[in-house]
Design a protein around this motif. Sequence first.
Motif, mmCIF file in Angstrom:
data_model
loop_
_atom_site.group_PDB
_atom_site.id
_atom_site.type_symbol
_atom_site.label_atom_id
_atom_site.label_comp_id
_atom_site.label_asym_id
_atom_site.label_seq_id
_atom_site.Cartn_x
_atom_site.Cartn_y
_atom_site.Cartn_z
ATOM 1 N N ILE A 91 -35.040 -66.765 77.179
ATOM 2 C CA ILE A 91 -34.432 -65.790 78.093
ATOM 3 C C ILE A 91 -33.169 -66.333 78.761
ATOM 4 O O ILE A 91 -32.722 -65.785 79.757
ATOM 5 C CB ILE A 91 -35.435 -65.322 79.166
ATOM 6 N N LEU A 94 -30.585 -63.688 79.135
ATOM 7 C CA LEU A 94 -30.944 -62.725 80.186
ATOM 8 C C LEU A 94 -30.704 -63.315 81.574
ATOM 9 O O LEU A 94 -30.165 -62.653 82.469
ATOM 10 C CB LEU A 94 -32.427 -62.345 80.056
ATOM 11 N N GLN A 95 -31.116 -64.555 81.738
ATOM 12 C CA GLN A 95 -30.925 -65.200 83.045
ATOM 13 C C GLN A 95 -29.443 -65.317 83.383
ATOM 14 O O GLN A 95 -29.025 -65.032 84.515
ATOM 15 C CB GLN A 95 -31.600 -66.583 83.043
ATOM 16 N N THR A 110 -37.495 -61.047 90.163
ATOM 17 C CA THR A 110 -36.754 -61.440 88.962
ATOM 18 C C THR A 110 -37.633 -62.000 87.837
ATOM 19 O O THR A 110 -37.443 -61.615 86.675
ATOM 20 C CB THR A 110 -35.633 -62.434 89.333
ATOM 21 N N LEU A 114 -37.568 -60.297 84.201
ATOM 22 C CA LEU A 114 -37.139 -61.031 83.008
ATOM 23 C C LEU A 114 -38.200 -60.957 81.907
ATOM 24 O O LEU A 114 -37.877 -60.753 80.735
ATOM 25 C CB LEU A 114 -36.852 -62.491 83.365
#
Length: 166
Positions: A91, A94-95, A110, A114
């Motif tokens: 991820i 995404l982060q 969060t 995620l």
Amino acid sequence: MTEMFRDKVDVALTVNGEPVEARVPAGQHMIDFLRLDLGLTGAHASCEHGVCGACTIRVDGVSVRGCLMLAAQADGAEVWTVEGLTDTAAITDLQDAFVARNALQCGFCTPGMLVAAEELLSAGGTPSRAEIREHLSGNYCRCTGYEAIVDAVESVAKARAGKGDA
Ligand code: FES
Ligand code: FES
């Protein structure tokens, strides 16, 4: 204390790719097992009745509410938390997109966001904004607002499909 909480159950599972064996109270929730017994505090316990999504983890490939699942039900399961998805770099994009798009403020929601977003994106294809909203509709954010979160997930969806920059 009721009998249900006194009884213990042996479980063997994998958590973030590592084998875990434990003897858990029959009534212990998965989120508490992860946070209190394994020290994995990324997934949060908030509403504790399945509404907010802060406790979202991945169990056998799908997003699950850690507050609605018992640790005893995880016997034989493959469990991933935000820590494991971070360590494997699953991820990272995404982060990075959440940071770049200001898709978090306090950050409480969060980890759940995620994990849920990764579930959607790992299914393949390029989800529309409406589909992203629908998929994340079970994850509450009290301070950022959802527009930036959808922006971040959409940008990663397009980048993974080779249609843009995250
Ligand atoms: S703490 Fe599990 S859904 Fe809110
Ligand atoms: S960033 Fe604060 S609740 Fe979502």
